[in-house]
Design a protein around this motif. Structure first.
Motif, PDB file in Angstrom:
ATOM      1  N   ILE A 102     -25.468 -29.494  11.805  1.00  0.00           N
ATOM      2  CA  ILE A 102     -25.711 -28.776  13.057  1.00  0.00           C
ATOM      3  C   ILE A 102     -27.162 -28.303  13.141  1.00  0.00           C
ATOM      4  CG2 ILE A 102     -25.132 -26.683  14.359  1.00  0.00           C
ATOM      5  CD1 ILE A 102     -23.054 -28.920  14.570  1.00  0.00           C
ATOM      6  N   PHE A 103     -27.680 -27.742  12.039  1.00  0.00           N
ATOM      7  CA  PHE A 103     -29.063 -27.264  12.043  1.00  0.00           C
ATOM      8  C   PHE A 103     -30.048 -28.416  12.251  1.00  0.00           C
ATOM      9  CE2 PHE A 103     -28.136 -23.236   9.307  1.00  0.00           C
ATOM     10  CZ  PHE A 103     -27.699 -22.576  10.450  1.00  0.00           C
ATOM     11  N   ALA A 104     -29.784 -29.565  11.630  1.00  0.00           N
ATOM     12  CA  ALA A 104     -30.679 -30.723  11.793  1.00  0.00           C
ATOM     13  C   ALA A 104     -30.672 -31.216  13.241  1.00  0.00           C
ATOM     14  CB  ALA A 104     -30.260 -31.841  10.850  1.00  0.00           C
ATOM     15  N   ILE A 105     -29.493 -31.235  13.855  1.00  0.00           N
ATOM     16  CA  ILE A 105     -29.407 -31.644  15.267  1.00  0.00           C
ATOM     17  C   ILE A 105     -30.131 -30.632  16.149  1.00  0.00           C
ATOM     18  CG2 ILE A 105     -27.843 -32.043  17.204  1.00  0.00           C
ATOM     19  CD1 ILE A 105     -25.729 -32.921  15.086  1.00  0.00           C
ATOM     20  N   ALA A 106     -29.882 -29.338  15.902  1.00  0.00           N
ATOM     21  CA  ALA A 106     -30.472 -28.290  16.738  1.00  0.00           C
ATOM     22  C   ALA A 106     -31.991 -28.286  16.657  1.00  0.00           C
ATOM     23  CB  ALA A 106     -29.924 -26.926  16.321  1.00  0.00           C
ATOM     24  N   GLU A 107     -32.533 -28.548  15.465  1.00  0.00           N
ATOM     25  CA  GLU A 107     -33.990 -28.550  15.276  1.00  0.00           C
ATOM     26  C   GLU A 107     -34.616 -29.916  15.556  1.00  0.00           C
ATOM     27  OE1 GLU A 107     -36.173 -26.239  14.564  1.00  0.00           O
ATOM     28  OE2 GLU A 107     -35.265 -24.597  13.423  1.00  0.00           O
ATOM     29  N   GLU A 108     -33.755 -30.933  15.802  1.00  0.00           N
ATOM     30  CA  GLU A 108     -34.205 -32.304  16.031  1.00  0.00           C
ATOM     31  C   GLU A 108     -34.962 -32.847  14.822  1.00  0.00           C
ATOM     32  OE1 GLU A 108     -35.613 -33.322  19.971  1.00  0.00           O
ATOM     33  OE2 GLU A 108     -34.771 -31.461  20.801  1.00  0.00           O
ATOM     34  N   GLY A 109     -34.373 -32.659  13.639  1.00  0.00           N
ATOM     35  CA  GLY A 109     -34.965 -33.139  12.399  1.00  0.00           C
ATOM     36  C   GLY A 109     -34.120 -34.216  11.744  1.00  0.00           C
ATOM     37  N   ALA A 110     -34.622 -34.742  10.631  1.00  0.00           N
ATOM     38  CA  ALA A 110     -33.927 -35.814   9.914  1.00  0.00           C
ATOM     39  C   ALA A 110     -32.860 -35.286   8.969  1.00  0.00           C
ATOM     40  CB  ALA A 110     -34.938 -36.654   9.134  1.00  0.00           C
ATOM     41  N   GLY A 111     -33.017 -34.053   8.487  1.00  0.00           N
ATOM     42  CA  GLY A 111     -32.046 -33.500   7.550  1.00  0.00           C
ATOM     43  C   GLY A 111     -32.349 -32.055   7.255  1.00  0.00           C
ATOM     44  N   CYS A 112     -31.333 -31.351   6.727  1.00  0.00           N
ATOM     45  CA  CYS A 112     -31.435 -29.914   6.489  1.00  0.00           C
ATOM     46  C   CYS A 112     -30.831 -29.578   5.137  1.00  0.00           C
ATOM     47  CB  CYS A 112     -30.696 -29.164   7.597  1.00  0.00           C
ATOM     48  SG  CYS A 112     -30.492 -27.378   7.315  1.00  0.00           S
ATOM     49  N   VAL A 113     -31.330 -28.517   4.532  1.00  0.00           N
ATOM     50  CA  VAL A 113     -30.739 -27.952   3.322  1.00  0.00           C
ATOM     51  C   VAL A 113     -30.487 -26.472   3.579  1.00  0.00           C
ATOM     52  CG1 VAL A 113     -31.038 -27.453   0.872  1.00  0.00           C
ATOM     53  CG2 VAL A 113     -31.938 -29.588   1.823  1.00  0.00           C
ATOM     54  N   CYS A 114     -29.240 -26.036   3.390  1.00  0.00           N
ATOM     55  CA  CYS A 114     -28.895 -24.614   3.505  1.00  0.00           C
ATOM     56  C   CYS A 114     -28.951 -23.974   2.122  1.00  0.00           C
ATOM     57  CB  CYS A 114     -27.498 -24.440   4.092  1.00  0.00           C
ATOM     58  SG  CYS A 114     -27.395 -24.778   5.854  1.00  0.00           S
ATOM     59  N   VAL A 115     -29.634 -22.851   2.030  1.00  0.00           N
ATOM     60  CA  VAL A 115     -29.828 -22.160   0.751  1.00  0.00           C
ATOM     61  C   VAL A 115     -29.378 -20.708   0.880  1.00  0.00           C
ATOM     62  CG1 VAL A 115     -31.649 -23.674  -0.106  1.00  0.00           C
ATOM     63  CG2 VAL A 115     -32.248 -21.759   1.378  1.00  0.00           C
ATOM     64  N   ASN A 116     -29.459 -19.975  -0.235  1.00  0.00           N
ATOM     65  CA  ASN A 116     -28.804 -18.665  -0.272  1.00  0.00           C
ATOM     66  C   ASN A 116     -29.573 -17.538   0.402  1.00  0.00           C
ATOM     67  OD1 ASN A 116     -30.731 -18.793  -2.260  1.00  0.00           O
ATOM     68  ND2 ASN A 116     -29.351 -18.410  -3.955  1.00  0.00           N
ATOM     69  N   LYS A 151     -38.651 -25.172  19.094  1.00  0.00           N
ATOM     70  CA  LYS A 151     -38.360 -26.215  18.120  1.00  0.00           C
ATOM     71  C   LYS A 151     -39.677 -26.709  17.513  1.00  0.00           C
ATOM     72  CE  LYS A 151     -34.035 -27.538  20.302  1.00  0.00           C
ATOM     73  NZ  LYS A 151     -33.190 -28.637  20.831  1.00  0.00           N
ATOM     74  N   PRO A 152     -40.057 -26.158  16.373  1.00  0.00           N
ATOM     75  CA  PRO A 152     -41.348 -26.520  15.774  1.00  0.00           C
ATOM     76  C   PRO A 152     -41.506 -28.010  15.481  1.00  0.00           C
ATOM     77  CG  PRO A 152     -40.477 -24.531  14.760  1.00  0.00           C
ATOM     78  CD  PRO A 152     -39.395 -25.064  15.633  1.00  0.00           C
ATOM     79  N   LEU A 153     -40.426 -28.683  15.101  1.00  0.00           N
ATOM     80  CA  LEU A 153     -40.547 -30.105  14.771  1.00  0.00           C
ATOM     81  C   LEU A 153     -40.912 -30.922  16.008  1.00  0.00           C
ATOM     82  CD1 LEU A 153     -37.505 -30.594  12.341  1.00  0.00           C
ATOM     83  CD2 LEU A 153     -39.825 -29.816  11.834  1.00  0.00           C
ATOM     84  N   VAL A 154     -40.388 -30.536  17.153  1.00  0.00           N
ATOM     85  CA  VAL A 154     -40.725 -31.204  18.408  1.00  0.00           C
ATOM     86  C   VAL A 154     -42.195 -30.974  18.749  1.00  0.00           C
ATOM     87  CG1 VAL A 154     -40.221 -31.304  20.889  1.00  0.00           C
ATOM     88  CG2 VAL A 154     -38.352 -31.031  19.243  1.00  0.00           C
ATOM     89  N   LEU A 155     -42.719 -29.818  18.350  1.00  0.00           N
ATOM     90  CA  LEU A 155     -44.122 -29.474  18.619  1.00  0.00           C
ATOM     91  C   LEU A 155     -45.078 -30.043  17.584  1.00  0.00           C
ATOM     92  CD1 LEU A 155     -43.526 -25.768  19.703  1.00  0.00           C
ATOM     93  CD2 LEU A 155     -44.156 -27.680  21.193  1.00  0.00           C
ATOM     94  N   GLY A 156     -44.537 -30.776  16.586  1.00  0.00           N
ATOM     95  CA  GLY A 156     -45.406 -31.478  15.651  1.00  0.00           C
ATOM     96  C   GLY A 156     -45.351 -31.035  14.206  1.00  0.00           C
ATOM     97  N   ALA A 185     -36.295 -30.784   7.723  1.00  0.00           N
ATOM     98  CA  ALA A 185     -37.455 -31.670   7.615  1.00  0.00           C
ATOM     99  C   ALA A 185     -37.471 -32.670   8.762  1.00  0.00           C
ATOM    100  CB  ALA A 185     -37.441 -32.415   6.289  1.00  0.00           C
ATOM    101  N   LYS A 186     -38.660 -32.991   9.214  1.00  0.00           N
ATOM    102  CA  LYS A 186     -38.807 -33.965  10.297  1.00  0.00           C
ATOM    103  C   LYS A 186     -38.516 -35.382   9.815  1.00  0.00           C
ATOM    104  CE  LYS A 186     -40.056 -35.280  14.470  1.00  0.00           C
ATOM    105  NZ  LYS A 186     -39.225 -34.955  15.657  1.00  0.00           N
ATOM    106  N   SER A 187     -38.925 -35.699   8.576  1.00  0.00           N
ATOM    107  CA  SER A 187     -38.804 -37.071   8.075  1.00  0.00           C
ATOM    108  C   SER A 187     -37.663 -37.210   7.080  1.00  0.00           C
ATOM    109  CB  SER A 187     -40.110 -37.514   7.401  1.00  0.00           C
ATOM    110  OG  SER A 187     -40.277 -36.845   6.157  1.00  0.00           O
ATOM    111  N   GLU A 188     -37.127 -38.403   6.978  1.00  0.00           N
ATOM    112  CA  GLU A 188     -36.083 -38.702   5.996  1.00  0.00           C
ATOM    113  C   GLU A 188     -36.599 -38.489   4.576  1.00  0.00           C
ATOM    114  OE1 GLU A 188     -32.985 -39.455   6.242  1.00  0.00           O
ATOM    115  OE2 GLU A 188     -32.658 -40.048   8.344  1.00  0.00           O
ATOM    116  N   TYR A 189     -37.853 -38.858   4.345  1.00  0.00           N
ATOM    117  CA  TYR A 189     -38.419 -38.732   2.999  1.00  0.00           C
ATOM    118  C   TYR A 189     -38.365 -37.287   2.525  1.00  0.00           C
ATOM    119  CZ  TYR A 189     -41.837 -38.376  -0.761  1.00  0.00           C
ATOM    120  OH  TYR A 189     -42.440 -38.086  -1.958  1.00  0.00           O
ATOM    121  N   TRP A 190     -38.881 -36.358   3.347  1.00  0.00           N
ATOM    122  CA  TRP A 190     -38.912 -34.969   2.903  1.00  0.00           C
ATOM    123  C   TRP A 190     -37.518 -34.345   2.907  1.00  0.00           C
ATOM    124  CZ3 TRP A 190     -42.437 -33.456  -0.113  1.00  0.00           C
ATOM    125  CH2 TRP A 190     -43.758 -33.893   0.014  1.00  0.00           C
ATOM    126  N   ALA A 191     -36.638 -34.805   3.778  1.00  0.00           N
ATOM    127  CA  ALA A 191     -35.261 -34.312   3.753  1.00  0.00           C
ATOM    128  C   ALA A 191     -34.597 -34.664   2.428  1.00  0.00           C
ATOM    129  CB  ALA A 191     -34.469 -34.901   4.920  1.00  0.00           C
TER     130      ALA A 191
END
Length: 389
Positions: free
Chosen positions: A61-75, A185-190, A215-221
């Protein structure tokens, strides 16, 4: 799909496969998974530090909302920062940070400098020329800022900084804790990374500490996932569930709080005891036009400077509806003197650099009726009389 629709039914819109058709995220509160009993042709789970269906659903959900390639949820939100630094930085790297940054970020950067020789440069990110000058003189690996900044509430032109990051081959990360993806959405802004403390507006109830990084890219995700698993930063399934409860109301809460913050700011501007009100939703704010252009909602956090430190203490002491609490973005209104709490690690000299004094108070506006909040501040700032015996 509009954000409100996505968040209204997160179980449906994530990749979660639940055989019972749960309409909200079920809590898979298990350490391990039986390899022989899993559904065929689905994601294979083995250990919850690595992957967990509840956490993975929120990450979707967070990755979709931010328009990124992937997300990690942490504590925690600070864990998201630490995970970013672990993943991206190595010894002797240089990071460029907005001078007005969260006290926890400042503390973490000082630890990195001491332990790992990570060098930090600071700049005023509202001055793009100053930022470029630092980039010209240093090989910057990572650029990091918040917008709005905490607690001075400066608005950074994220697209302009993103363009500079590309020009000078730097990575760009935005701490989106205050605005959230409901506002910008920072990722949309670059940007390359958008990270946030979900403790605040996103969960909204003050019941859980949590963080995430997209992360915007699959690599960094993939790299973020690898380091999160390696150093054990993963968020627990129950905490994921607590965060998820605030999502369906996020946009509506923030819009309501924005309107209350505007009214409260206008009232505070009229008080003789208040020397300055900083709120990006007021036309008097120096980046008001940028704020309206860059954000869908102005987060309900404002900073005021009173006539003296004693007046600030009086406000804190006498209010009845505002708790003296760190953090912001919850349904309850709260006050804090940053120099004593969230920014206690700053020296007086460093506080001065970001425009803070011991008479500065940060206000987080909740969901109470704004007229009650105004009345509470009115009674709190009445001149106290001394009885002579």
């Amino acid at each position: 799909m509009q954000l409100e629709t996505l968040l209204a039914n997160i179980a449906q819109h994530s990749n979660l496969v639940d055989s019972y058709g749960a309409t909200h995220l079920p809590i898979y509160n298990t350490a391990t998974f039986d390899q022989k009993r899993q559904f065929p042709n689905n994601k294979n789970y083995d250990y919850s530090r690595t992957d967990n269906p509840t956490r993975n659903a929120l990450e979707d959900i967070f990755a979709i909302a931010e328009e990124g390639a992937g997300c990690v949820c942490v504590n925690t939100g600070v864990s998201a920062l630490a995970l970013l630094f672990d993943t991206v930085l190595k010894t002797d790297d240089v990071i460029l940070v907005e001078r007005d940054c969260y006290g926890g970020t400042y503390r973490l950067l000082n630890i990195l400098l001491e332990k790992n020789d990570i060098q930090t440069c600071y700049a005023d990110f509202t001055n793009v020329t100053e930022v470029e000058s630092v980039l010209q003189q240093n090989k910057i690996k990572l650029i990091l800022c918040e917008s709005p900044t905490n607690p001075s509430l400066k608005i950074v032109d994220l697209q302009a900084i993103a363009e500079l990051s590309k020009k000078y081959n730097s990575l760009f990360a935005v701490d989106n804790s205050m605005a959230t993806f409901a506002a910008q959405k920072p990722l949309v802004l670059g940007a390359d990374f958008s990270l946030f403390s979900a403790t605040k507006f996103i969960s909204g109830h003050g019941s859980v500490v949590a963080g995430a990084i997209v992360a915007k890219s699959e690599y960094w995700a993939e790299r973020l996932n690898y380091f999160s698993n390696a150093n054990g930063r993963a968020q627990s399934p129950f905490d994921v569930f607590l965060v998820s409860l605030g999502l369906p109301t996020l946009v509506y809460r923030m819009k309501t709080q924005e309107q209350s913050a505007i009214q409260l700011s206008e009232f505070l501007n009229s008080l003789p005891e208040v020397l300055e009100v900083k709120f990006p939703g007021l036309p008097s704010h120096p980046q008001y036009e940028l704020a309206k252009r860059q954000m869908e909602i102005i987060p309900a956090v404002l900073t005021i400077t009173l006539s003296s430190a004693e007046k600030a203490e009086q406000l804190i002491r006498n209010t009845k509806l505002f708790g003296e609490k760190v953090s912001f973005g919850t349904s309850d209104s709260r006050l804090e003197i940053p120099s004593k709490m969230s920014h206690a690690t700053y020296s007086d000299e460093d506080l001065k650099k970001i425009g803070l004094t011991h008479a500065t108070v940060r206000i987080s506006v909740g969901l109470e009726n704004v007229n009650d909040l105004i009345a509470d501040i009115q009674q709190a700032l009445k001149v106290e009389t001394i009885k002579c015996v």
